[in-house]
Design a protein around this motif. Structure first.
Motif, PDB file in Angstrom:
ATOM      1  N   VAL B 150       0.847  -1.204   0.000  1.00  0.00           N
ATOM      2  CA  VAL B 150       0.000   0.000   0.000  1.00  0.00           C
ATOM      3  C   VAL B 150       0.877   1.247   0.000  1.00  0.00           C
ATOM      4  O   VAL B 150       1.961   1.261   0.566  1.00  0.00           O
ATOM      5  CB  VAL B 150      -0.957   0.065   1.218  1.00  0.00           C
ATOM      6  N   SER B 151       0.413   2.271  -0.699  1.00  0.00           N
ATOM      7  CA  SER B 151       1.150   3.539  -0.632  1.00  0.00           C
ATOM      8  C   SER B 151       0.583   4.407   0.484  1.00  0.00           C
ATOM      9  O   SER B 151       1.286   5.203   1.074  1.00  0.00           O
ATOM     10  CB  SER B 151       1.090   4.260  -1.978  1.00  0.00           C
ATOM     11  N   SER B 152      -0.713   4.234   0.776  1.00  0.00           N
ATOM     12  CA  SER B 152      -1.272   4.964   1.919  1.00  0.00           C
ATOM     13  C   SER B 152      -2.524   4.263   2.429  1.00  0.00           C
ATOM     14  O   SER B 152      -3.172   3.527   1.689  1.00  0.00           O
ATOM     15  CB  SER B 152      -1.616   6.403   1.524  1.00  0.00           C
ATOM     16  N   LEU B 162     -11.936   2.284   6.099  1.00  0.00           N
ATOM     17  CA  LEU B 162     -10.509   2.324   5.827  1.00  0.00           C
ATOM     18  C   LEU B 162     -10.325   2.390   4.327  1.00  0.00           C
ATOM     19  O   LEU B 162     -10.925   1.607   3.588  1.00  0.00           O
ATOM     20  CB  LEU B 162      -9.824   1.062   6.366  1.00  0.00           C
ATOM     21  N   ILE B 163      -9.526   3.343   3.881  1.00  0.00           N
ATOM     22  CA  ILE B 163      -9.311   3.469   2.447  1.00  0.00           C
ATOM     23  C   ILE B 163      -7.857   3.127   2.137  1.00  0.00           C
ATOM     24  O   ILE B 163      -6.938   3.822   2.572  1.00  0.00           O
ATOM     25  CB  ILE B 163      -9.647   4.893   1.950  1.00  0.00           C
ATOM     26  N   LEU B 164      -7.663   2.046   1.425  1.00  0.00           N
ATOM     27  CA  LEU B 164      -6.320   1.602   1.079  1.00  0.00           C
ATOM     28  C   LEU B 164      -5.995   2.018  -0.346  1.00  0.00           C
ATOM     29  O   LEU B 164      -6.768   1.732  -1.258  1.00  0.00           O
ATOM     30  CB  LEU B 164      -6.213   0.079   1.158  1.00  0.00           C
ATOM     31  N   THR B 165      -4.877   2.679  -0.533  1.00  0.00           N
ATOM     32  CA  THR B 165      -4.423   2.978  -1.881  1.00  0.00           C
ATOM     33  C   THR B 165      -3.210   2.100  -2.148  1.00  0.00           C
ATOM     34  O   THR B 165      -2.231   2.126  -1.397  1.00  0.00           O
ATOM     35  CB  THR B 165      -4.039   4.465  -2.011  1.00  0.00           C
ATOM     36  N   SER B 183      -8.502 -10.796  -1.918  1.00  0.00           N
ATOM     37  CA  SER B 183      -8.838 -12.087  -1.297  1.00  0.00           C
ATOM     38  C   SER B 183      -8.158 -12.224   0.064  1.00  0.00           C
ATOM     39  O   SER B 183      -8.693 -12.864   0.967  1.00  0.00           O
ATOM     40  CB  SER B 183      -8.478 -13.241  -2.226  1.00  0.00           C
ATOM     41  N   ALA B 184      -6.979 -11.614   0.207  1.00  0.00           N
ATOM     42  CA  ALA B 184      -6.328 -11.628   1.518  1.00  0.00           C
ATOM     43  C   ALA B 184      -7.179 -10.889   2.532  1.00  0.00           C
ATOM     44  O   ALA B 184      -7.329 -11.317   3.679  1.00  0.00           O
ATOM     45  CB  ALA B 184      -4.946 -10.985   1.430  1.00  0.00           C
ATOM     46  N   LEU B 185      -7.773  -9.770   2.095  1.00  0.00           N
ATOM     47  CA  LEU B 185      -8.618  -8.983   2.994  1.00  0.00           C
ATOM     48  C   LEU B 185      -9.903  -9.737   3.328  1.00  0.00           C
ATOM     49  O   LEU B 185     -10.390  -9.678   4.446  1.00  0.00           O
ATOM     50  CB  LEU B 185      -8.963  -7.632   2.360  1.00  0.00           C
ATOM     51  N   LYS B 186     -10.395 -10.470   2.336  1.00  0.00           N
ATOM     52  CA  LYS B 186     -11.649 -11.199   2.573  1.00  0.00           C
ATOM     53  C   LYS B 186     -11.453 -12.326   3.574  1.00  0.00           C
ATOM     54  O   LYS B 186     -12.373 -12.718   4.275  1.00  0.00           O
ATOM     55  CB  LYS B 186     -12.177 -11.754   1.243  1.00  0.00           C
ATOM     56  N   LEU B 225      -3.281  -3.921   7.929  1.00  0.00           N
ATOM     57  CA  LEU B 225      -1.925  -3.718   7.418  1.00  0.00           C
ATOM     58  C   LEU B 225      -1.063  -4.973   7.588  1.00  0.00           C
ATOM     59  O   LEU B 225      -0.195  -5.262   6.782  1.00  0.00           O
ATOM     60  CB  LEU B 225      -1.260  -2.536   8.131  1.00  0.00           C
ATOM     61  N   ASN B 226      -1.299  -5.709   8.661  1.00  0.00           N
ATOM     62  CA  ASN B 226      -0.489  -6.890   8.920  1.00  0.00           C
ATOM     63  C   ASN B 226      -1.016  -8.168   8.281  1.00  0.00           C
ATOM     64  O   ASN B 226      -0.461  -9.241   8.498  1.00  0.00           O
ATOM     65  CB  ASN B 226      -0.346  -7.100  10.429  1.00  0.00           C
ATOM     66  N   ALA B 227      -2.101  -8.036   7.511  1.00  0.00           N
ATOM     67  CA  ALA B 227      -2.672  -9.222   6.885  1.00  0.00           C
ATOM     68  C   ALA B 227      -1.694  -9.818   5.878  1.00  0.00           C
ATOM     69  O   ALA B 227      -1.067  -9.103   5.103  1.00  0.00           O
ATOM     70  CB  ALA B 227      -3.978  -8.852   6.190  1.00  0.00           C
ATOM     71  N   LYS B 228      -1.595 -11.124   5.921  1.00  0.00           N
ATOM     72  CA  LYS B 228      -0.660 -11.816   5.028  1.00  0.00           C
ATOM     73  C   LYS B 228      -1.280 -12.024   3.658  1.00  0.00           C
ATOM     74  O   LYS B 228      -2.417 -12.476   3.540  1.00  0.00           O
ATOM     75  CB  LYS B 228      -0.310 -13.171   5.654  1.00  0.00           C
TER      76      LYS B 228
END
Lengths: 84, 392
Positions: B150-152, B162-165, B183-186, B225-228
């Motif tokens: 992620v850049s931000s 939460l907005i991930l760029t 899919s990692a987030l899911k 952020l720590n999701a694998k």
């Protein structure tokens, strides 16, 4: 056992692992007499060691190990299986 | 030239001496005799073998020789000449590897994890020459978290979102696609939420529908952020290098137990500098062999010539009781039978006190304890006792 039991990996195939085998009782007695020591005085190997597990050796057994020394000769040593 | 008759006789002799002289030495002797320019008699052959046996037995360690002390001195003295520089770029320019004295200390101290864990992964025949495939495997090994791509990450306090760029450059570098991240987030166990994806803008918005606490939102941000995304825990980086005619993966970080399960890996050659992982996965004998190789390698790299036999005895002592033990207070020295020998090493009072409490007995069989009380030690000539025969 945990799910990692499905492993296809065989530690014996690795180049670092020398040949192990369980010594039959008669031979074990002969070896100990030759060396003149109690089995406890041999180097030990834990029953939980992956190779011992594969050989299904029990504490009290003696494992014969054939190492190839850095000089290219075959060296035979023994290890005594202990609980652990 | 040596006649066929003699050649046959020599082979017979070799068989005969197999019990006494190691096979490879016999082989050398045999080929030396075979290539002689002149013919020799069977008697001469007998003499040669006799002399060889004598010479071999002479070169063996004598009973009573203090092999441990000799080993300690033979490794210790060259050790004083080693560089103290911790880091050395060992061929792989991107990876730092501990070498020299710090690495030697690390091995002998039997640290649970080396300061720079590293693996060398060889691949099976069908993959090892295919760069693309090797690179793909290397990428799969690298432990990648959402944080790495992620850049931000912004927090929308109004909507509890939460907005991930995502950073397309980083994603390409790590070999991660947009859908991989999604899919990692899911897979994450997050409280009730909706995921809104926009691949063109490289943006993922996670809106929590049933949340009212801002503190939890901050915690969730860390979790996201720590999701694998992919990889093996402990492997920070994987680098592909060409070695000879094959491609090898070098990794920063080590996880032998997991890598060994990958179908593409050549498990007969896989290497790590973590001795405890070797002990766990390959057993104590492999750990012993590995200690020997590692110590020899470190010494060789510094240009120090130490005989193998000294290293062998160190490795044998370290692995004596079935687990890797350090040479020091918590290992080889700390488990000596003699109370005085232990007390002489470190923390004197503790050992004496404990021995007194447990009513331990000092047998005075070792070296240290006998020196302390001023008795001859049982080594070398001190091992034999002489009695005079009085009758004549």
């Amino acid at each position: 056992m945990p799910s990692s039991r499905r492993k296809q990996f065989d530690p014996i195939t690795h180049e670092l692992v020398p040949k192990h085998e369980v010594l039959p009782l008669e031979e074990a007695v002969k070896v100990l007499r030759e060396l003149g020591i109690h089995p406890q005085k041999l180097p030990w190997i834990k029953a939980s060691d992956p190779i011992v597990q594969q050989l299904k050796a029990k504490p009290g057994d003696i494992i014969k190990i054939e190492r190839i020394s850095p000089f290219g000769t075959k060296v035979v040593t023994y290890r005594f299986v202990v609980v652990g | 030239m040596v006649s066929d008759q003699i050649k046959e006789y020599v082979s017979k002799k070799v068989e005969e001496y197999k019990e006494v002289i190691p096979e490879n030495k016999l082989g050398e002797l045999q080929s030396a005799i075979m290539s002689l320019e002149i013919d020799i008699t069977p008697e001469e052959v007998d003499r040669i073998f006799e002399l060889a046996k004598e010479e071999y037995l002479k070169s063996l360690v004598q009973p009573g020789e203090p092999v441990g002390i000799v080993a300690a001195q033979s490794i210790g003295e060259p050790g004083t000449q080693m560089t103290l520089r911790t880091f050395h770029f060992a061929g792989v320019r991107e990876l730092n590897v501990t070498l020299g004295l710090p690495r030697l200390i690390e091995i002998v101290d039997a640290r649970k994890t080396p300061s720079t864990p590293m693996m060398k992964i060889y691949l099976k025949e069908e993959y090892k020459n295919n760069v693309e495939k090797v690179l793909e495997i290397a990428r799969r090994l690298e432990y990648t978290k959402v944080q790495n791509v992620v850049s931000s990450i912004d927090i929308d306090l109004a909507n509890f979102a939460l907005i991930l760029t995502l950073d397309p450059d980083m994603m390409r570098d790590k070999g991660v696609s947009f859908s991989d991240v999604v899919s990692a987030l899911k897979k994450l166990k997050l409280p009730e939420h909706e995921i809104e994806e926009s691949e063109e803008e490289n943006r993922i918005t996670i809106t929590f529908t049933n949340l009212s606490d801002i503190m939890t939102l901050f915690k969730l941000r860390e979790k996201v952020l720590n999701a694998k995304i992919k990889g093996l825990k402990g492997i920070k980086r994987a680098i592909v290098r060409k070695e000879g005619d094959e491609y090898v993966i070098y990794t920063d970080g080590s996880d032998l137990a997991a890598v060994v399960e990958l179908p593409e890996v050549d498990t007969t050659r896989i290497w790590t500098n973590n001795i405890f992982e070797i002990q766990k996965v390959l057993g104590i004998e492999a750990a012993r062999a590995h200690i020997v190789r590692e110590i020899k390698r470190v010494l060789d790299e510094q240009g120090l010539d130490v005989d193998y036999r000294h290293i062998l005895i160190v490795a044998d002592m370290m692995t004596r009781d079935g687990t890797v033990k350090q040479v020091g207070r918590h290992g080889v020295t700390g488990e000596k039978e003699s109370i005085l020998a232990r007390a002489a090493f470190e923390v004197t009072v503790k050992h004496l006190l404990e021995a007194a409490i447990h009513a331990e007995k000092e047998e005075f069989v070792g070296v240290v304890e006998n020196i302390i009380i001023g008795q001859p030690i049982r080594l070398g000539t001190g091992m034999v006792e002489l009695t005079m025969r009085l009758t004549r």
